[in-house]
Enzyme design. Sequence first.
Site, mmCIF file in Angstrom:
data_model
loop_
_atom_site.group_PDB
_atom_site.id
_atom_site.type_symbol
_atom_site.label_atom_id
_atom_site.label_comp_id
_atom_site.label_asym_id
_atom_site.label_seq_id
_atom_site.Cartn_x
_atom_site.Cartn_y
_atom_site.Cartn_z
ATOM 1 N N ASP A 287 -9.205 -18.183 -60.453
ATOM 2 C CA ASP A 287 -9.243 -16.665 -60.649
ATOM 3 C C ASP A 287 -10.561 -16.280 -59.838
ATOM 4 O OD1 ASP A 287 -8.636 -14.135 -61.279
ATOM 5 O OD2 ASP A 287 -8.399 -14.052 -63.360
HETATM 6 C C1 BGC Z 1 -7.777 -11.116 -62.222
HETATM 7 C C2 BGC Z 1 -6.419 -11.826 -61.666
HETATM 8 C C3 BGC Z 1 -6.034 -11.234 -60.542
HETATM 9 C C4 BGC Z 1 -7.152 -11.426 -59.222
HETATM 10 C C5 BGC Z 1 -7.006 -10.879 -58.087
HETATM 11 C C6 BGC Z 1 -8.759 -11.288 -61.162
HETATM 12 O O1 BGC Z 1 -9.941 -10.363 -61.502
HETATM 13 O O2 BGC Z 1 -8.095 -11.775 -63.199
HETATM 14 O O3 BGC Z 1 -5.354 -11.590 -62.563
HETATM 15 O O4 BGC Z 1 -4.776 -11.790 -59.952
HETATM 16 O O5 BGC Z 1 -8.179 -10.810 -59.979
HETATM 17 O O6 BGC Z 1 -6.768 -9.688 -57.955
#
Ligand code: BGC
Length: 749
Positions: A287
């Site tokens: 993530d």
């Molecule tokens: C989120 C993800 C997301 C990623 C990219 C993160 O902060 O938890 O779900 O896909 O950012 O935007």
Amino acid sequence: MNRIKTIISICLLISLITIGNLYAQQKTIPQKVEDLLKKMTLAEKIGQLNQLNGDWEATGPITKDVGSKLDAIKRGEIGSVLNIVGVQHTRAFQDAAMQSRLKIPLLFGQDVIHGYSITFPIPLAEAASWDMPAIEKSARIAATEAAAGGVHWTFAPMVDIARDPRWGRVMEGAGEDPYLGSLIATARVHGFQGKGLGNLDAVMSCAKHFAAYGAAIGGRDYNSVDMSLRTLWEIYLPPFKAAADAGAATFMNSFNDLNGTPASANSYLMRDILKGKWGFKGFVVSDWGSIGEMINHGYVKNNYEAANASINAGSDMDMESRSYINNLAKLVADKKVSVSTIDEAVRRILTKKFELGLFDDPYRFSNAEREKSVLNTPEHVEAAREMARKSIVLLKNEHNVLPLSKDLNSIALIGPLVTAKKEMKGFWSLDVGDETKIVSLYEGMQQAAGKTKLLVAKGCDITDTSRAGFDEAYKTAMHADVVIMAMGERPDMTGEAKSRSNIHLPGVQEDLIKAIMATGKPVVVLLMSGRPMVFNWTADHVPAILYTWWLGNQAGNAMADVLYGNYNPGAKLPITFPRTEGQIPIYYNHYNTGRPAHGDNDVNYTSAYIDLPNSPKYAFGHGLSYTTFGYSNLRFSKKFLSKNESITVSFDLQNTGKYAGEEVAQLYLRQMVSQPVRPIKELKGFQKVMLQPGETKTITFTIDKQKLSFYNDQLQWITEPGEFGLMIGSASDDIRLQDSFSLVNTPAH
Ligand code: BGC
């Protein structure tokens, strides 16, 4: 003669080259990947594992900048870019990749969570439809549009089970139930990936957040998760398993630690379960910054250790923390990470790039013509309206206030969300489409109301506590035959980093509802939100309530369709609505305990609160219709089954009301005695059935070993002989038919 010889040799050479080319073309993807791997330097391999934010908005804290991204791409230091959409942008970045030594195309990832240009209802709202073909279609359309806008990869579906409505990200998942959640995970993966990667309308899906992110303690985003492995396997992992089985191309790990080990370095999750037991062949992305954040967790000292822990645990791509790009070469030199570990990660990523067809044409998803013709088609708009109608839950409808008569003189539309447009998109929507085309409640009602006059008053703001608008709203209501109130949260009150300790209807909105109820007019309240809210006074006093979540572009039209009965609502809650925050976590599939309360007032040394009933305000599976349904005539093919047999249960479902409508008939099971103990009820099947007034259909469920199995203390998937309670009904708290059957050791006769 010599000339002839030369001609023959040239022909031979040409055919050899052609055969050679053909052979190269006929090579399988694994062969092509191996060929490419052999040509790559270690630095180029590490570049493939590095994903950076593009030039669109950032969806997390930006790690300090490293100079020109385009130059880094040209040097082969970036394998994927997120937050970049549109043909023009993606082309510019891909141009840079084509100037790198090996011309390995970039992957473009984006959070296409509920629609791309046309926004569909938020995922939790769609889950309320319990309609798998519709959910799959919604993801299909999102993928078709995104793929025409240069996107290769969506970071969806989010398949995290959530039992805590304080957690802002409940809006992004399918609610609390592993069975429903697994079906929805499958539908969404199929929708995004369509007929398979390589097609121009398919994007890679990404099952996230692996794992147990939804169980953040206290509902506070990014918080730790502490749970038994049995709960992990039984409640939180099934939707991930379903996504993997459905062919999800990628997985994303999560911000949380699970029992002390951050998910981004959790080799039990990634190596043992996902890539081991489940045989997952895609790749895992971290993530946003989560690899580097393991320093804050206190799990590692620095990014060097973070990269070491993550790559060895099976995180293939580093999103935005730059831990891999800055440390993997040294880790290899220090013999902490083997080249074969790096190769394995690169192999998984390259395989997907080949499957998408990017080596044949790196620009195949960046086609300006297609971008123009595929986005916002009338069919997409119509599908968004259909999905929105299917997502609206009728919580209450006393005295048949709804549907509205078409002969009213006037309707008052009151509340802070009556004319709201872009708010209808909810969190995790993209700024791609034309916001002027989003239909507000007011606009939807204007289309539908015919000669009926619409009077509008705001009354109050969403969170502001001023009552200055109450008087005008009261007077407006007094002039109308019926009042419709559009109330709720701001869309940015749910979503990432949007946890709330107080989930009551915000501001003075409930006071405004009380003031309008004092007019004595029939009142309908529409509640817009990304989570279950608390609104007890409204629930107890207002005759008609629709929970409309955030419905997307077609929100206003869909709400008007339902208000006027042009569409009969049939949605059911995919998550429990508590009476108040003190009941959280609250979910229907809990254990019985040694001192269960019998009813809401039984507090005599029982497992209960002395100041609050145990029951929720609205139970999992609840949702009404303008018509009514009768359940009768429950029958079994037989009452005993052995492990390898199945039985069928049938019953008659009748539309006993005046309107055609759909019912979601739900099947729950309970193993009465077992070790370890089993929940008081578990959803094991449902059918969504359309019935004309007076019509009866026979509904049949098949029960086999799969529905009766569970994880024991050793995490073995087993069945235990014994008695099972069977409950069939309209909601988890509205059981209409029940009986029992038994699983026996020997085949029954
Ligand atoms: C989120 C993800 C997301 C990623 C990219 C993160 O902060 O938890 O779900 O896909 O950012 O935007």
